[in-house]
Design a protein around this motif. Structure first.
Motif, PDB file in Angstrom:
ATOM      1  N   LEU A 103      -2.720  33.859  28.177  1.00 50.82           N
ATOM      2  CA  LEU A 103      -3.328  34.280  29.114  1.00 50.82           C
ATOM      3  C   LEU A 103      -3.458  34.467  30.372  1.00 50.82           C
ATOM      4  N   PHE A 104      -2.287  33.977  30.984  1.00 46.39           N
ATOM      5  CA  PHE A 104      -1.777  34.090  32.455  1.00 46.39           C
ATOM      6  C   PHE A 104      -1.101  35.784  32.625  1.00 46.39           C
ATOM      7  N   ALA A 105      -0.817  36.185  31.167  1.00 47.38           N
ATOM      8  CA  ALA A 105       0.330  37.170  31.521  1.00 47.38           C
ATOM      9  C   ALA A 105       0.584  37.728  30.216  1.00 47.38           C
ATOM     10  N   PRO A 106       0.465  38.655  28.913  1.00 49.07           N
ATOM     11  CA  PRO A 106       0.900  38.773  27.663  1.00 49.07           C
ATOM     12  C   PRO A 106       2.539  38.496  27.520  1.00 49.07           C
ATOM     13  N   LEU A 107       2.499  38.360  26.139  1.00 50.52           N
ATOM     14  CA  LEU A 107       4.506  37.308  26.269  1.00 50.52           C
ATOM     15  C   LEU A 107       4.260  38.318  25.747  1.00 50.52           C
ATOM     16  N   VAL A 108       5.950  39.544  26.332  1.00 51.61           N
ATOM     17  CA  VAL A 108       6.460  40.497  25.942  1.00 51.61           C
ATOM     18  C   VAL A 108       7.645  39.635  24.680  1.00 51.61           C
ATOM     19  N   ILE A 131      12.445  37.834  16.983  1.00 51.83           N
ATOM     20  CA  ILE A 131      11.804  37.793  16.288  1.00 51.83           C
ATOM     21  C   ILE A 131      13.356  38.048  14.866  1.00 51.83           C
ATOM     22  N   VAL A 132      14.045  38.871  15.109  1.00 48.56           N
ATOM     23  CA  VAL A 132      14.812  39.004  13.517  1.00 48.56           C
ATOM     24  C   VAL A 132      15.989  37.661  13.891  1.00 48.56           C
ATOM     25  N   TYR A 133      16.470  37.543  14.774  1.00 47.05           N
ATOM     26  CA  TYR A 133      16.598  35.760  14.445  1.00 47.05           C
ATOM     27  C   TYR A 133      16.345  34.483  15.057  1.00 47.05           C
ATOM     28  N   ASP A 134      15.697  34.258  16.313  1.00 43.92           N
ATOM     29  CA  ASP A 134      15.319  32.877  16.464  1.00 43.92           C
ATOM     30  C   ASP A 134      13.877  32.368  15.657  1.00 43.92           C
ATOM     31  N   LEU A 135      13.286  33.324  15.669  1.00 40.17           N
ATOM     32  CA  LEU A 135      11.838  33.221  14.935  1.00 40.17           C
ATOM     33  C   LEU A 135      11.683  32.205  13.293  1.00 40.17           C
ATOM     34  N   PRO A 136      12.824  33.344  12.691  1.00 44.92           N
ATOM     35  CA  PRO A 136      12.982  32.742  11.437  1.00 44.92           C
ATOM     36  C   PRO A 136      13.792  31.670  11.102  1.00 44.92           C
ATOM     37  N   ILE A 137      14.603  31.530  12.381  1.00 39.77           N
ATOM     38  CA  ILE A 137      15.507  30.165  12.114  1.00 39.77           C
ATOM     39  C   ILE A 137      14.763  29.409  12.609  1.00 39.77           C
ATOM     40  N   THR A 193       4.496  28.185  13.967  1.00 41.12           N
ATOM     41  CA  THR A 193       5.800  29.148  13.669  1.00 41.12           C
ATOM     42  C   THR A 193       5.338  30.733  13.107  1.00 41.12           C
ATOM     43  N   LEU A 194       4.885  30.391  11.959  1.00 43.62           N
ATOM     44  CA  LEU A 194       4.426  32.067  10.469  1.00 43.62           C
ATOM     45  C   LEU A 194       3.064  33.044  11.904  1.00 43.62           C
ATOM     46  N   ILE A 195       2.368  31.843  11.936  1.00 41.53           N
ATOM     47  CA  ILE A 195       1.364  32.890  13.195  1.00 41.53           C
ATOM     48  C   ILE A 195       2.083  33.114  14.340  1.00 41.53           C
ATOM     49  N   LEU A 196       2.786  33.095  15.033  1.00 37.58           N
ATOM     50  CA  LEU A 196       3.306  33.323  15.923  1.00 37.58           C
ATOM     51  C   LEU A 196       3.992  34.511  15.432  1.00 37.58           C
ATOM     52  N   MET A 197       4.898  34.432  14.362  1.00 37.38           N
ATOM     53  CA  MET A 197       5.962  35.746  14.334  1.00 37.38           C
ATOM     54  C   MET A 197       5.093  37.298  13.865  1.00 37.38           C
ATOM     55  N   LEU A 198       3.590  36.596  13.399  1.00 42.31           N
ATOM     56  CA  LEU A 198       2.890  37.959  12.444  1.00 42.31           C
ATOM     57  C   LEU A 198       2.646  38.370  13.710  1.00 42.31           C
ATOM     58  N   SER A 199       1.652  37.180  14.838  1.00 39.13           N
ATOM     59  CA  SER A 199       1.498  38.244  16.020  1.00 39.13           C
ATOM     60  C   SER A 199       1.996  39.072  16.273  1.00 39.13           C
ATOM     61  N   LEU A 219       4.003  40.995  15.688  1.00 41.48           N
ATOM     62  CA  LEU A 219       4.741  41.810  14.489  1.00 41.48           C
ATOM     63  C   LEU A 219       3.881  42.930  14.132  1.00 41.48           C
ATOM     64  N   LEU A 220       2.733  42.127  14.037  1.00 40.05           N
ATOM     65  CA  LEU A 220       1.108  42.622  13.105  1.00 40.05           C
ATOM     66  C   LEU A 220       0.290  42.834  13.640  1.00 40.05           C
ATOM     67  N   PHE A 221      -0.134  42.519  14.452  1.00 38.48           N
ATOM     68  CA  PHE A 221      -1.185  42.458  15.196  1.00 38.48           C
ATOM     69  C   PHE A 221      -1.286  42.751  16.909  1.00 38.48           C
ATOM     70  N   GLY A 222      -2.038  43.878  17.252  1.00 37.04           N
ATOM     71  CA  GLY A 222      -1.929  44.485  18.160  1.00 37.04           C
ATOM     72  C   GLY A 222      -1.044  44.948  18.703  1.00 37.04           C
TER      73      GLY A 222
END
Length: 320
Positions: free
Chosen positions: A93-98, A104-110, A281-287, A289-292
């Protein structure tokens, strides 16, 4: 209110300060030692500081297991869900997270793998008493995975987008800081667990509910403050990287080491919340990768994250 109850509640409030202060001393000492041994700033920032921010949850989990309740496990699960949905949501909300592609490839799946492994072990194996939980063998397996994760992180080459603002100390001072920090975190953890049980009795709710809410949020306040400051300075490695590293350590390290000390028996109702942490965590990853925008959590997605956490928070209180 009797004097003993008042005293316990006073220690509960004081315990958070002692816990966070002790964790800071422990991180300062460990970071200084890491510098003395020539470890890279990236490894120090993600692994040592990431693990250090989980020390409060670790001390609470150890204390609760020996007290015979699930406050510690609830705190870990609640803290992970709060970190991802609320802290990252508020930060966006303060600033978009890039995101970096490697996250995405390593850390979130781990991160998701760590949660799924714990969920599988809890639902499929017992804790030596025929109940769902984590046995010492499970603990050994989780700690082995933790060591492999740390070795994997050591081999990865990545430049940090920020410099660590840390002081260097001699090895004697570093060890002294770590020792004082350890005393603080375990003393604070014990006071918090005792106080949480008293609060649960006074409110007529389960101790686990207090762990999911009051304790989990209380131990995550420092991460919330750091993340907000980080995103306003466009330093998303701090806001995202340390939270992911902390989450991995929570499930592999904290639960693994605690189970080695004493098998953890898990109430059936808590098993749902482990999958809720995985879902976050899955919602974070999908957001990302797939949305916006690809690899970005926008302000709109951040608002949705916060709304999802508030809905989960309400569900916890309705369930009781």
């Amino acid at each position: 209110m009797t004097m003993s109850v008042f005293f316990t509640l006073t220690l509960f409030a004081l315990g958070f300060y002692i816990l966070i202060k002790g964790a800071n001393l422990l991180i300062s000492g460990a970071t200084s030692l890491a510098h003395l041994f020539g470890l890279s700033p990236w490894f120090i920032g993600v692994v040592i500081v990431g693990i250090g921010t989980s020390i409060p949850e670790f001390s609470i989990n150890v204390a609760s297991v020996f007290e015979g309740n699930n406050i510690g496990l609830a705190t870990i699960i609640g803290s992970n869900t709060f970190n991802i949905l609320f802290i990252l949501g508020i930060s966006a909300l303060f600033a978009p997270l890039v995101f970096k592609r490697s996250w995405i490839v390593y850390d979130l799946p781990i991160n998701m793998f760590a949660v799924l492994v714990v969920a599988a072990l809890i639902t499929m194996s017992g804790a030596g008493s025929g109940e769902a939980g984590l046995s010492r063998a499970d603990g050994f397996f989780l700690v082995t995975l933790l060591v492999l994760w740390i070795l994997f992180m050591l081999r990865r080459k990545q430049v940090m987008e920020y410099s660590l603002d840390t002081k260097g100390f001699s090895w004697v001072v570093s060890v002294a800081l770590m020792s004082a920090g350890l005393v603080g975190v375990f003393l604070g953890g014990k006071w918090i667990v005792d106080g949480a049980e008293v609060i649960a009795i006074m409110l007529g709710v389960s101790p686990a509910l207090i762990g999911f809410t009051v304790v989990a949020i209380g131990t995550s306040v420092p991460e919330l403050a750091v993340s907000i400051v980080a995103v306003t300075k466009r330093q998303t490695t701090i806001a995202i990287g340390n939270i992911i590293g902390s989450n991995v350590f929570d499930f592999l390290g904290i639960l693994g080491i605690t189970a080695l000390m004493k098998p953890i028996v898990v109430r059936e109702s808590l098993q749902f919340d482990i999958f809720a942490a995985f879902g976050a965590t899955l919602i974070l990853m999908l957001s990302a990768l797939l949305f916006g925008r690809r690899f970005t959590i926008s302000r709109t997605e951040g608002a949705i994250f916060v709304a999802l956490y508030l809905a989960y928070f309400a569900f916890l209180f309705i369930r009781g």
